[in-house]
Write a protein that holds these residues in place. Sequence first.
Motif: not given
Length: 105
Positions: A71-74, A89-92, A98-99
């Motif tokens: 759940a905290a992975y993002p 990495h920023m895009e990932m 969910g942005l």
Amino acid sequence: LHPPHILINEGNQVTGLLDWTEAEVTNPGTDFTIYYALFGESGLDVLLNQYQAFGGRVWPRMREHIAEQWAAYPVLIGMFALHTGKEEHMEMAQRALGLLEQKQE
């Protein structure tokens, strides 16, 4: 520990692991997070039973701990992106948080 980093032979036996760049001595439950995401609770139960049968330590509520880590992975991806500063990495991280909408491939 996730499928793209696991080498297997024709008999589906693990023969090696790749990409040790993020290896560290830490919470062993972290290694099961992606596996949980891919195979769910029933898959995780099978893996943890095998892990314990071969000498791994499974602690009380480890399954719940792994689910919470997923759940905290993002957030972890976001921290990694801030550390590297790399656009990919920023895009990932933005996608994981969910942005941004997921790419259709």
